[in-house]
Design a protein around this motif. Structure first.
Motif, PDB file in Angstrom:
ATOM      1  N   SER A 191      -4.629   7.740   4.416  1.00  0.00           N
ATOM      2  CA  SER A 191      -4.106   6.346   3.970  1.00  0.00           C
ATOM      3  C   SER A 191      -4.914   6.164   2.757  1.00  0.00           C
ATOM      4  O   SER A 191      -6.017   6.197   2.780  1.00  0.00           O
ATOM      5  CB  SER A 191      -4.420   6.086   5.705  1.00  0.00           C
ATOM      6  OG  SER A 191      -4.083   6.813   7.034  1.00  0.00           O
ATOM      7  N   ARG A 221       5.510   4.231   8.374  1.00  0.00           N
ATOM      8  CA  ARG A 221       4.273   4.035   7.143  1.00  0.00           C
ATOM      9  C   ARG A 221       3.848   3.112   7.154  1.00  0.00           C
ATOM     10  O   ARG A 221       2.231   3.270   6.848  1.00  0.00           O
ATOM     11  CB  ARG A 221       4.816   5.527   6.450  1.00  0.00           C
ATOM     12  CG  ARG A 221       5.728   6.933   7.310  1.00  0.00           C
ATOM     13  CD  ARG A 221       6.092   7.407   5.665  1.00  0.00           C
ATOM     14  NE  ARG A 221       6.412   7.010   4.663  1.00  0.00           N
ATOM     15  CZ  ARG A 221       5.787   7.078   3.639  1.00  0.00           C
ATOM     16  NH1 ARG A 221       4.336   7.274   3.542  1.00  0.00           N
ATOM     17  NH2 ARG A 221       6.772   6.893   2.083  1.00  0.00           N
ATOM     18  N   ASN A 242      -0.324   4.905   5.473  1.00  0.00           N
ATOM     19  CA  ASN A 242      -0.466   5.977   6.357  1.00  0.00           C
ATOM     20  C   ASN A 242       0.299   7.108   5.849  1.00  0.00           C
ATOM     21  O   ASN A 242       1.591   7.054   5.295  1.00  0.00           O
ATOM     22  CB  ASN A 242       0.075   5.938   7.622  1.00  0.00           C
ATOM     23  CG  ASN A 242      -1.087   4.704   8.099  1.00  0.00           C
ATOM     24  OD1 ASN A 242      -2.432   4.271   7.867  1.00  0.00           O
ATOM     25  ND2 ASN A 242      -1.264   3.770   9.467  1.00  0.00           N
ATOM     26  N   SER A 243       0.623   7.851   6.314  1.00  0.00           N
ATOM     27  CA  SER A 243       1.103   9.102   6.276  1.00  0.00           C
ATOM     28  C   SER A 243       1.818   9.038   4.690  1.00  0.00           C
ATOM     29  O   SER A 243       2.468   9.322   4.654  1.00  0.00           O
ATOM     30  CB  SER A 243       2.158   9.068   6.970  1.00  0.00           C
ATOM     31  OG  SER A 243       2.039   9.247   8.753  1.00  0.00           O
ATOM     32  N   LYS A 284       2.843  10.343   1.127  1.00  0.00           N
ATOM     33  CA  LYS A 284       3.553  11.795  -0.058  1.00  0.00           C
ATOM     34  C   LYS A 284       3.254  11.624  -1.158  1.00  0.00           C
ATOM     35  O   LYS A 284       3.089  10.325  -1.573  1.00  0.00           O
ATOM     36  CB  LYS A 284       4.824  11.701   0.748  1.00  0.00           C
ATOM     37  CG  LYS A 284       5.256  11.402   2.227  1.00  0.00           C
ATOM     38  CD  LYS A 284       6.610  11.114   2.485  1.00  0.00           C
ATOM     39  CE  LYS A 284       7.534  11.096   3.891  1.00  0.00           C
ATOM     40  NZ  LYS A 284       8.268  10.680   4.084  1.00  0.00           N
TER      41      LYS A 284
END
Length: 117
Positions: A17, A66, A83-84, A86
């Motif tokens: 995050s 996200r 968040n999360s 990639k």
């Protein structure tokens, strides 16, 4: 003088995050929709999220669920909680402010976000 200054970017591992901040000055914020765009190398700039002066939010499809955009009107700041994360979220993230009455748009200098292991 209108100024938007982003902060909070950096290197993070996939799944991690980050929280981006944008400080607005120079007479803009109230009555302005605020937002974040991003641009990855070799790709077009894309919408990440926007928030109106009344708090209505909108998100790009790739970040829905996200990322969360918020604003603190008492401090003339807008935030992007990511968040999360990639690897495909890697990009320069730009804060922007758009007048809801005149249509004028202002941009910050951007902050780099890199998602990599």
């Amino acid at each position: 003088q209108v100024r938007l200054v982003e902060s909070g970017g950096g290197l993070v591992q996939p799944g991690g995050s980050l929280r981006l901040s944008c400080a607005a000055s120079g007479g803009i914020f109230t009555g302005y929709a605020m937002g974040w765009d991003r641009q990855a190398p070799g790709k077009q700039r894309e919408l990440v999220a926007t928030i109106t002066s009344g708090g209505t939010t909108n998100y790009g499809d790739s970040v829905k669920g996200r990322f969360t955009i918020s604003r603190d009107n008492s401090k003339n700041m807008v935030f992007l909680q990511m968040n999360s994360l990639k690897p495909e979220d890697t990009a320069v993230y730009y804060c922007n402010a758009g007048s809801q009455s005149t249509g004028n748009v202002y941009w910050g200098q951007g902050t780099q976000v890199t998602v990599s292991s």
